[in-house]
Scaffold this motif. Structure first.
Motif, PDB file in Angstrom:
ATOM      1  N   GLU A  26       0.808  -1.095  -0.001  1.00 33.73           N
ATOM      2  CA  GLU A  26      -0.018  -0.158  -0.238  1.00 33.73           C
ATOM      3  C   GLU A  26       0.929   1.254  -0.098  1.00 33.73           C
ATOM      4  O   GLU A  26       1.883   1.344   0.831  1.00 33.73           O
ATOM      5  N   ARG A  33      -3.836  15.022   4.046  1.00 36.55           N
ATOM      6  CA  ARG A  33      -5.225  15.099   3.409  1.00 36.55           C
ATOM      7  C   ARG A  33      -5.583  16.300   4.067  1.00 36.55           C
ATOM      8  O   ARG A  33      -5.372  16.958   5.056  1.00 36.55           O
ATOM      9  N   SER A  43     -10.028  15.136   1.013  1.00 37.75           N
ATOM     10  CA  SER A  43      -9.564  14.827  -0.403  1.00 37.75           C
ATOM     11  C   SER A  43      -7.751  14.743  -0.204  1.00 37.75           C
ATOM     12  O   SER A  43      -7.364  15.094   0.867  1.00 37.75           O
ATOM     13  N   THR A  47      -3.795   9.725  -6.197  1.00 35.98           N
ATOM     14  CA  THR A  47      -4.752   8.689  -6.332  1.00 35.98           C
ATOM     15  C   THR A  47      -4.276   7.235  -5.309  1.00 35.98           C
ATOM     16  O   THR A  47      -4.878   6.667  -5.041  1.00 35.98           O
ATOM     17  N   SER A  49      -2.394   6.959  -3.117  1.00 36.10           N
ATOM     18  CA  SER A  49      -2.298   6.715  -1.282  1.00 36.10           C
ATOM     19  C   SER A  49      -3.358   6.182  -1.167  1.00 36.10           C
ATOM     20  O   SER A  49      -3.436   5.292   0.062  1.00 36.10           O
ATOM     21  N   GLY A  50      -4.559   6.251  -1.412  1.00 31.37           N
ATOM     22  CA  GLY A  50      -5.696   5.761  -0.773  1.00 31.37           C
ATOM     23  C   GLY A  50      -6.482   4.759  -1.425  1.00 31.37           C
ATOM     24  O   GLY A  50      -7.251   4.143  -0.957  1.00 31.37           O
ATOM     25  N   GLN A  51      -6.084   4.535  -2.878  1.00 37.45           N
ATOM     26  CA  GLN A  51      -7.071   3.587  -3.710  1.00 37.45           C
ATOM     27  C   GLN A  51      -6.268   2.479  -4.202  1.00 37.45           C
ATOM     28  O   GLN A  51      -6.985   1.914  -4.479  1.00 37.45           O
ATOM     29  N   VAL A  52      -4.778   2.509  -4.342  1.00 38.10           N
ATOM     30  CA  VAL A  52      -4.081   1.450  -4.924  1.00 38.10           C
ATOM     31  C   VAL A  52      -3.681   0.437  -3.607  1.00 38.10           C
ATOM     32  O   VAL A  52      -2.950   0.826  -2.782  1.00 38.10           O
ATOM     33  N   ARG A  53      -4.082  -0.855  -3.761  1.00 36.87           N
ATOM     34  CA  ARG A  53      -3.538  -1.753  -2.665  1.00 36.87           C
ATOM     35  C   ARG A  53      -3.376  -2.835  -3.588  1.00 36.87           C
ATOM     36  O   ARG A  53      -4.248  -3.735  -4.122  1.00 36.87           O
TER      37      ARG A  53
END
Length: 102
Positions: A26, A33, A43, A47, A49-53
């Motif tokens: 992650e 934020r 916000s 992208t 940091s919070g959406q790619v795992r």
């Protein structure tokens, strides 16, 4: 971008250990934020940091991916959970510290 490699913990909403066998890569946020003044939503600028795992079957595969893509990473070792065996009859034991009442 800095990556964190870890094995997810068991959620509090389940008694089993589902979704805890794979390793996760992650990305950590480079900037903090912020709250949108108009809508009040939280916000971020990026992208990833919070959406790619990314999920891997082993720690070695996750490390190899990070090294292959030249990503700086940190490995968080999984915590070993020590089982605490309990029996129903312990509720009525004479050595109980608090009396059993309804």
């Amino acid at each position: 971008m800095f990556a964190r490699i870890f094995k997810p913990a068991k959620t509090a909403m389940q008694s089993g250990r589902a979704k805890t066998t794979q390793w996760v890569l992650e990305f950590e946020a480079a900037t903090a934020r912020r709250i949108d003044p108009l809508m009040g939503w939280t916000s971020a600028d990026e992208t990833a940091s919070g959406q790619v795992r990314l999920k891997f079957d082993s720690q070695e595969e996750a490390v190899a991916y990070a090294e292959r893509n030249k990503l700086p990473f940190r490995i968080d070792a999984p915590r070993v959970q020590i089982p605490n065996p309990k029996a129903y009859s312990d509720n009525f034991a004479f050595q109980r510290r608090k009396p059993w009442t309804h």
